[in-house]
Design a protein around this motif. Structure first.
Motif, PDB file in Angstrom:
ATOM      1  N   VAL B 228      -2.296 -10.387   2.639  1.00 31.88           N
ATOM      2  CA  VAL B 228      -3.107  -9.198   2.339  1.00 31.88           C
ATOM      3  C   VAL B 228      -3.980  -8.849   3.543  1.00 31.88           C
ATOM      4  CG1 VAL B 228      -4.995  -8.343   0.909  1.00 31.88           C
ATOM      5  CG2 VAL B 228      -3.083  -9.530  -0.153  1.00 31.88           C
ATOM      6  N   ASP B 229      -4.571  -9.875   4.160  1.00 31.74           N
ATOM      7  CA  ASP B 229      -5.404  -9.628   5.354  1.00 31.74           C
ATOM      8  C   ASP B 229      -4.576  -9.108   6.511  1.00 31.74           C
ATOM      9  OD1 ASP B 229      -7.442 -12.562   4.612  1.00 31.74           O
ATOM     10  OD2 ASP B 229      -7.642 -10.464   3.972  1.00 31.74           O
ATOM     11  N   LEU B 230      -3.378  -9.647   6.667  1.00 35.05           N
ATOM     12  CA  LEU B 230      -2.491  -9.161   7.728  1.00 35.05           C
ATOM     13  C   LEU B 230      -2.124  -7.704   7.477  1.00 35.05           C
ATOM     14  CD1 LEU B 230      -0.102 -12.244   8.038  1.00 35.05           C
ATOM     15  CD2 LEU B 230      -1.575 -11.393   9.853  1.00 35.05           C
ATOM     16  N   ALA B 231      -1.854  -7.402   6.215  1.00 32.67           N
ATOM     17  CA  ALA B 231      -1.464  -6.033   5.867  1.00 32.67           C
ATOM     18  C   ALA B 231      -2.577  -5.050   6.221  1.00 32.67           C
ATOM     19  CB  ALA B 231      -1.138  -5.955   4.377  1.00 32.67           C
ATOM     20  N   THR B 252      13.480  -8.274   8.355  1.00 32.87           N
ATOM     21  CA  THR B 252      12.570  -9.148   7.604  1.00 32.87           C
ATOM     22  C   THR B 252      11.181  -8.519   7.603  1.00 32.87           C
ATOM     23  OG1 THR B 252      13.838 -11.108   8.169  1.00 32.87           O
ATOM     24  CG2 THR B 252      11.570 -11.458   7.470  1.00 32.87           C
ATOM     25  N   CYS B 253      10.765  -8.065   8.798  1.00 29.48           N
ATOM     26  CA  CYS B 253       9.498  -7.342   8.884  1.00 29.48           C
ATOM     27  C   CYS B 253       9.595  -6.063   8.058  1.00 29.48           C
ATOM     28  CB  CYS B 253       9.174  -6.977  10.328  1.00 29.48           C
ATOM     29  SG  CYS B 253       8.976  -8.369  11.449  1.00 29.48           S
ATOM     30  N   GLY B 254      10.705  -5.342   8.218  1.00 33.60           N
ATOM     31  CA  GLY B 254      10.872  -4.062   7.533  1.00 33.60           C
ATOM     32  C   GLY B 254      10.674  -4.172   6.034  1.00 33.60           C
ATOM     33  N   GLN B 255      11.372  -5.137   5.412  1.00 29.70           N
ATOM     34  CA  GLN B 255      11.266  -5.236   3.956  1.00 29.70           C
ATOM     35  C   GLN B 255       9.903  -5.778   3.537  1.00 29.70           C
ATOM     36  OE1 GLN B 255      11.827  -8.463   1.882  1.00 29.70           O
ATOM     37  NE2 GLN B 255      11.198  -9.435   3.790  1.00 29.70           N
ATOM     38  N   MET B 256       9.272  -6.562   4.433  1.00 30.80           N
ATOM     39  CA  MET B 256       7.932  -7.062   4.122  1.00 30.80           C
ATOM     40  C   MET B 256       6.929  -5.907   4.167  1.00 30.80           C
ATOM     41  SD  MET B 256       6.296  -9.801   3.257  1.00 30.80           S
ATOM     42  CE  MET B 256       4.845  -9.205   2.411  1.00 30.80           C
ATOM     43  N   LEU B 257       7.014  -5.094   5.199  1.00 33.53           N
ATOM     44  CA  LEU B 257       6.107  -3.959   5.302  1.00 33.53           C
ATOM     45  C   LEU B 257       6.277  -3.023   4.104  1.00 33.53           C
ATOM     46  CD1 LEU B 257       6.440  -3.124   9.131  1.00 33.53           C
ATOM     47  CD2 LEU B 257       4.671  -4.490   8.022  1.00 33.53           C
ATOM     48  N   GLN B 258       7.505  -2.915   3.625  1.00 35.25           N
ATOM     49  CA  GLN B 258       7.765  -2.059   2.463  1.00 35.25           C
ATOM     50  C   GLN B 258       7.179  -2.641   1.182  1.00 35.25           C
ATOM     51  OE1 GLN B 258      12.043  -1.469   2.828  1.00 35.25           O
ATOM     52  NE2 GLN B 258      11.743   0.573   3.677  1.00 35.25           N
ATOM     53  N   LYS B 259       6.820  -3.907   1.215  1.00 36.66           N
ATOM     54  CA  LYS B 259       6.207  -4.540   0.046  1.00 36.66           C
ATOM     55  C   LYS B 259       4.698  -4.319   0.012  1.00 36.66           C
ATOM     56  CE  LYS B 259       9.025  -8.675  -1.093  1.00 36.66           C
ATOM     57  NZ  LYS B 259      10.303  -8.881  -0.574  1.00 36.66           N
ATOM     58  N   TYR B 260       4.127  -3.829   1.130  1.00 37.59           N
ATOM     59  CA  TYR B 260       2.670  -3.685   1.214  1.00 37.59           C
ATOM     60  C   TYR B 260       2.066  -2.856   0.066  1.00 37.59           C
ATOM     61  CZ  TYR B 260       2.120  -5.798   5.925  1.00 37.59           C
ATOM     62  OH  TYR B 260       2.085  -6.662   7.001  1.00 37.59           O
ATOM     63  N   ALA B 265      -1.866  -2.615  -3.887  1.00 35.25           N
ATOM     64  CA  ALA B 265      -2.306  -1.861  -5.070  1.00 35.25           C
ATOM     65  C   ALA B 265      -3.191  -2.741  -5.936  1.00 35.25           C
ATOM     66  CB  ALA B 265      -1.111  -1.379  -5.858  1.00 35.25           C
ATOM     67  N   GLU B 266      -2.886  -4.050  -5.909  1.00 36.77           N
ATOM     68  CA  GLU B 266      -3.687  -4.984  -6.695  1.00 36.77           C
ATOM     69  C   GLU B 266      -4.821  -5.595  -5.926  1.00 36.77           C
ATOM     70  OE1 GLU B 266      -0.464  -7.126  -9.325  1.00 36.77           O
ATOM     71  OE2 GLU B 266      -2.323  -8.253  -8.941  1.00 36.77           O
ATOM     72  N   LYS B 272      -4.345   1.350  -1.024  1.00 39.36           N
ATOM     73  CA  LYS B 272      -3.037   1.658  -1.633  1.00 39.36           C
ATOM     74  C   LYS B 272      -2.422   2.923  -1.050  1.00 39.36           C
ATOM     75  CE  LYS B 272      -0.796   2.680  -6.011  1.00 39.36           C
ATOM     76  NZ  LYS B 272      -1.000   3.854  -6.833  1.00 39.36           N
ATOM     77  N   ALA B 273      -3.194   3.996  -0.965  1.00 38.22           N
ATOM     78  CA  ALA B 273      -2.648   5.272  -0.494  1.00 38.22           C
ATOM     79  C   ALA B 273      -2.170   5.146   0.947  1.00 38.22           C
ATOM     80  CB  ALA B 273      -3.688   6.374  -0.622  1.00 38.22           C
ATOM     81  N   GLU B 274      -2.983   4.478   1.759  1.00 42.47           N
ATOM     82  CA  GLU B 274      -2.625   4.294   3.168  1.00 42.47           C
ATOM     83  C   GLU B 274      -1.342   3.474   3.275  1.00 42.47           C
ATOM     84  OE1 GLU B 274      -6.001   2.848   5.349  1.00 42.47           O
ATOM     85  OE2 GLU B 274      -4.822   2.690   7.199  1.00 42.47           O
ATOM     86  N   ALA B 275      -1.259   2.444   2.427  1.00 42.90           N
ATOM     87  CA  ALA B 275      -0.070   1.585   2.450  1.00 42.90           C
ATOM     88  C   ALA B 275       1.174   2.375   2.075  1.00 42.90           C
ATOM     89  CB  ALA B 275      -0.250   0.400   1.505  1.00 42.90           C
ATOM     90  N   GLU B 276       1.018   3.269   1.119  1.00 42.95           N
ATOM     91  CA  GLU B 276       2.177   4.081   0.704  1.00 42.95           C
ATOM     92  C   GLU B 276       2.626   5.004   1.820  1.00 42.95           C
ATOM     93  OE1 GLU B 276       0.774   5.683  -2.957  1.00 42.95           O
ATOM     94  OE2 GLU B 276       1.496   3.945  -4.102  1.00 42.95           O
ATOM     95  N   ALA B 277       1.665   5.615   2.493  1.00 43.20           N
ATOM     96  CA  ALA B 277       2.000   6.500   3.607  1.00 43.20           C
ATOM     97  C   ALA B 277       2.690   5.706   4.712  1.00 43.20           C
ATOM     98  CB  ALA B 277       0.734   7.168   4.130  1.00 43.20           C
ATOM     99  N   PHE B 278       2.171   4.525   4.944  1.00 43.89           N
ATOM    100  CA  PHE B 278       2.716   3.621   5.961  1.00 43.89           C
ATOM    101  C   PHE B 278       4.157   3.223   5.608  1.00 43.89           C
ATOM    102  CE2 PHE B 278       2.552   0.290   9.105  1.00 43.89           C
ATOM    103  CZ  PHE B 278       3.091  -0.854   8.536  1.00 43.89           C
TER     104      PHE B 278
END
Lengths: 453, 428
Positions: B228-231, B252-260, B265-266, B272-278
């Motif tokens: 979470v801190d890395l994200a 591996t990075c790609g699918q991890m970033l897509q999990k952000y 969100a939790e 959350k919004a920034e993560a979705e845009a990202f």
């Protein structure tokens, strides 16, 4: 239970006693759970003999298991004891090209056998729906069938010889490597479908056929199930024995459409998936007859595959049936009641009435060619009321099948699920004769107790 | 009791125990044991949820020996999200055990802080190089021979480039390149090829200096807190860049970033919004290459030399990001190249990241089947689109006596173009 003696029979890496390992081997595709006391994975027939000798001497039940994909509970250790897994005995030993025979260990996965023999230009017809997962040993124990059963028969028709370990630990080879054999009782055929209750198979000799030269696939779309169901009998009546004759009802089509849109042609009321194989000229002739017939019987649309890719496309809907149903509700109950081919339309209607009576989702698809339909119920068995209705519906399905002159199980076996219904199909004398055989071969009830009866 | 797992209770119950996973699970193929299947692992998780099993050592081992290749859920009739459940189980185990001091140090001080990672990797690489003549005492041996690992370059990729690499000629696009630790510290050649290919296409490449590890290895080990801190750090580094896409060469990075988005969100709902845009901008390089209209033209006009290749589908790319058609289309656009498919191009190579260090023997056992599949294609080059798979495949080919190179797709693309970018802004 003192299991230390097992260490003299098997290396410790082949004896599983941890809570976690016993747990995973407690269940099978019925989702029921019965915990064994130990799981053993023998590497050869000699170890199996010793294991069963020890088990008999110490009155410990033995349950053989292939991949645990059976639908009647055959691989469940209902009385605990030893769970005998054949996962480590998975070698194909020999393909005899001259005599068209294959010798193998029981843990070979059926699809692996198909691949191996087809690479040599041969053909092992039995193709149960579980073939990518199930083992030959499991197929033998349950006399597994599959779509190709109509034309080619079932597992029993391909078993030539079985190396069998009997209660007490002695072993015998039943049958022979010859095409014909009538030396004494046909113990080999008795073993097939005996669900591991009369003997444990440690080696099998199976016969092969030459791979057919040509294969053609059709999908026939009907407006209503009755027409499709009647077509099934008509095809056989006209002298065509297809290698595949699958029936898929509207409820199945709808379920598949929800999950994989386009897998089936739109607006289908019922669908027949038909395959013809054989020599090219033969197939061409049969195709002519079949296509004419399908139009006569009211098929709205008939698609024929011109190549492998198209064949896969035609099969996609049928192959998606089970998964589509499994996704509708958490529990999936697959039944297997079989009737004489001519009664298929009645069976289909009977299942429809049962679905309505108990307010359940029941999709029917299967090997209509040989009368073996798979009415499959999607439900949530955690709901007690629904579970009760499912139980009642299943009992009714058996009743209807028997009333139509059919049988409880076409290919899944009796196991624990259908044991209570045996008396509805067999007379007391019939049941007693079976029990007498069991008593003669396994008086102490060591081999897969709690199954069939 | 186990909140992270509890949310999967319904999913776990969906497993109808049909056993279809046995037909595709690489750990089952290697070990032929029910506990090494998705079905077996789900049964164990269900037992834990029902209070019939504790988070025992053996339970942890069974969760740890899943290579999370996702082949099972692809074929699962009920659609059980096995990989998610396994990772949630590992997170519960990590929570229950507490984190050991060494792992905590590596997670917080090395990976999260960032600056220690490069020197430590270089040190590790040096040590590994020094130990090579003494392969007899290597901890990672397969059939008597030591593991083949790549040489660690002297300098991280991102240190060799300015923050923005401008192409010669008109700028036709602008992307951020999320490099990832493997390409940044180990396979820097893939990174150079990425920059060169994008520059050739006229695309401006931005590599933010504040990029940190995507967190995939830590997520895989159950340490969600640090991820979470890395994200949060990565979101900050990649915000306001004004780019068409954030491209990657490591899925591996790609699918991890897509999990952000789901994760944040939790844990950090304000992000959350920034993560979705990202996450919406994340794109594998193969996807970007094909969306970029000039690509086919440029590739098609390249000088082609005949080459027979086979393509290995990385699990994280095909199943994690849904990308398997695009790499093949890129390869087919390269003149002279013949693509011969393996019988199972998407079967896991067995590397699995930290898995290959924790379970080297199992990793190699799984990989043997891949090695034989490659041999049967008679290919001159193995192409893949993941630095992790490249590492694993190189070791596998070495052990199976096959002297053919493993290349990242973007390297093959670079070679196919006339010359790498010359003039303008180049690597220092």
């Amino acid at each position: 239970m003192n299991l230390s003696a097992l260490n003299d029979i098997l290396p410790s890496s082949r004896i599983l006693t941890s809570e976690e390992e016993l747990l995973v081997y407690s269940s099978d595709a019925t989702r029921l759970e019965y915990r064994p006391d130990v799981v053993v994975k023998p590497e050869n027939a000699a170890q199996v003999c010793e294991l069963i000798r020890w088990a008999t001497d110490n009155r410990v039940p033995v349950t053989p298991r292939g991949a645990g994909s059976g639908l009647s509970g055959g691989a469940l250790a209902v009385r605990g004891g030893i769970l005998l897994s054949f996962e480590a005995m998975n070698r194909i030993l020999d393909i005899d090209r001259e005599n068209l025979i294959v010798t193998l260990e029981p843990g070979v996965i059926t699809a692996a056998l198909h691949q191996a023999v087809e690479a040599e230009g041969f053909f092992y017809p039995p193709d149960p729906g579980s073939m990518k997962v199930s083992t030959i040993g499991g197929n033998i124990a349950e006399n597994a069938g599959g779509p190709r059963g109509l034309k080619y028969g079932v597992t029993r028709d391909y078993v030539m010889a079985l190396d069998t370990v009997l209660a007490g630990g002695s072993s015998a080879r039943f049958g022979s490597r010859t095409v014909k054999c009538v030396t004494g009782y046909d113990m080999r055929s008795l073993m097939v479908g005996s669900e591991g209750t009369l003997g444990v198979v440690t080696g099998a000799t199976l016969r092969l056929l030459p791979k057919p030269e040509s294969l053609v696939t059709f999908l026939a779309v009907y407006h209503d199930a009755d027409q499709a169901a009647c077509t099934v009998t008509e095809i056989i009546r006209r002298g065509i024995v297809p290698t595949t004759l699958e029936f898929i009802d509207r409820y199945t089509i709808d379920a598949v459409e929800n999950w994989r849109p386009g897998a089936f042609p739109s607006g289908a009321g019922a669908v027949l998936l038909i395959e013809l194989d054989g020599f090219e000229s033969e197939v061409r002739r049969q195709t002519e007859i079949l296509e004419a017939l399908l139009h006569d019987t009211g098929a709205g649309e008939v698609r024929r595959a011109a190549n492998n890719a198209e064949r896969e496309a035609l099969w996609l809907g049928r192959r998606s049936a089970f998964a589509a149903l499994a996704r509708m509700k958490p529990s999936t109950i697959a039944e297997d009641a079989t009737v004489p081919r001519g009664r298929i339309p009645d069976m289909v209607r009977g299942i429809r009435r049962i679905a309505e009576r108990y307010n359940l989702i029941i999709c029917t698809f299967g090997h209509a060619g040989d009368g073996n339909l798979h009415p499959t119920i999607a439900a949530d068995l955690r709901n007690p009321d629904e579970a009760r209705r499912v139980e009642a519906a299943v009992a009714d399905i058996f009743k209807v099948a028997l009333e139509l002159g059919g049988t409880l199980s076409g290919e899944h076996g009796i196991g624990i699920a259908k044991a209570p219904f045996m008396k509805n199909e067999l007379s007391e004398a019939g049941l007693n004769a079976m029990k007498a055989v069991k008593k003669a071969l396994d008086p102490l009830d060591i081999l897969n107790p709690g199954k069939i009866f | 009791m186990y909140p992270l797992l509890e949310r999967y209770r319904e999913d776990v119950y969906k497993c109808i125990r049909c056993g279809a996973c046995r037909a595709v699970c690489p750990t089952f193929e290697a070990e032929l044991d029910e506990s090494m299947t998705a079905r077996g692992r789900m049964a164990l998780v269900e037992a834990v949820l029902d209070g019939k099993l504790e988070l025992t050592e053996k339970f942890a081992e069974k969760m740890s020996t899943c290579i999370t290749c996702m082949a099972c859920s692809d074929d699962c009739p009920s659609g059980v999200p096995v990989e998610e459940i396994i990772l949630a189980a590992r997170a519960e185990i990590a929570r229950a055990r507490g984190v050991n001091p060494l792992q905590r140090f590596i997670a917080r001080k090395v990976i999260l802080s960032g600056w220690l990672l490069a020197p430590l990797i270089r040190l590790g690489g040096l040590a590994e190089r020094m130990m090579r003549p003494f392969s007899a005492i290597s901890p990672f041996k397969w059939k008597g021979r030591a593991r083949k690992l790549p040489d660690i370059p002297g300098r991280p990729l991102r240190d060799s480039y300015p923050e923005v690499v401008r192409p010669d000629g008109p700028v036709k696009g602008r992307v951020a390149f999320y490099v990832g630790c493997n390409i940044n510290l180990i396979y820097t050649d893939i990174g150079r090829s990425m920059v060169n290919v994008l520059s050739r296409l006229g695309v401006e490449v931005v590599m933010p200096p504040d990029e940190v590890c995507c967190g995939a290895p830590l997520f895989g080990l159950g340490d969600r807190e640090t991820v979470v801190d890395l994200a949060a750090k990565n979101l900050h580094a990649f915000s306001n860049l004004n780019v068409d896409a954030i491209v990657l060469a490591c899925p591996t990075c790609g699918q991890m970033l897509q999990k952000y988005p789901k994760m944040l969100a939790e844990a950090r709902p304000e992000l959350k919004a920034e993560a979705e845009a990202f996450a919406a901008k994340i794109m594998d390089i193969n996807q970007y290459l094909l969306r970029f209209t000039e690509t086919r033209e440029l590739l098609g006009s390249a000088k082609g030399s005949p080459m027979k290749v086979t393509y290995h589908d990385p699990c994280h790319l095909k199943r994690g990001m849904g990308v398997s058609r695009e790499p093949r289309e890129v390869l087919k656009a390269i003149p002279g190249l013949t693509l011969t498919e393996m019988s199972a191009p998407d079967r896991c190579c067995g590397f699995g990241g930290t898995f290959s260090f924790a379970h080297y023997d199992l990793s190699m056992k799984i990989g043997e089947m891949k090695a034989e599949d490659i041999r049967r294609t008679d290919a001159q080059v193995v192409v893949t689109s993941c630095p992790g798979c490249r590492m694993g495949l190189s070791d596998l080919l070495d052990k199976s006596g096959q002297e053919i190179p493993v290349k990242h797709l973007v390297q093959v693309v670079e070679e196919a173009l006339d010359k790498p970018k010359s003039g303008g802004q180049t690597a220092r």
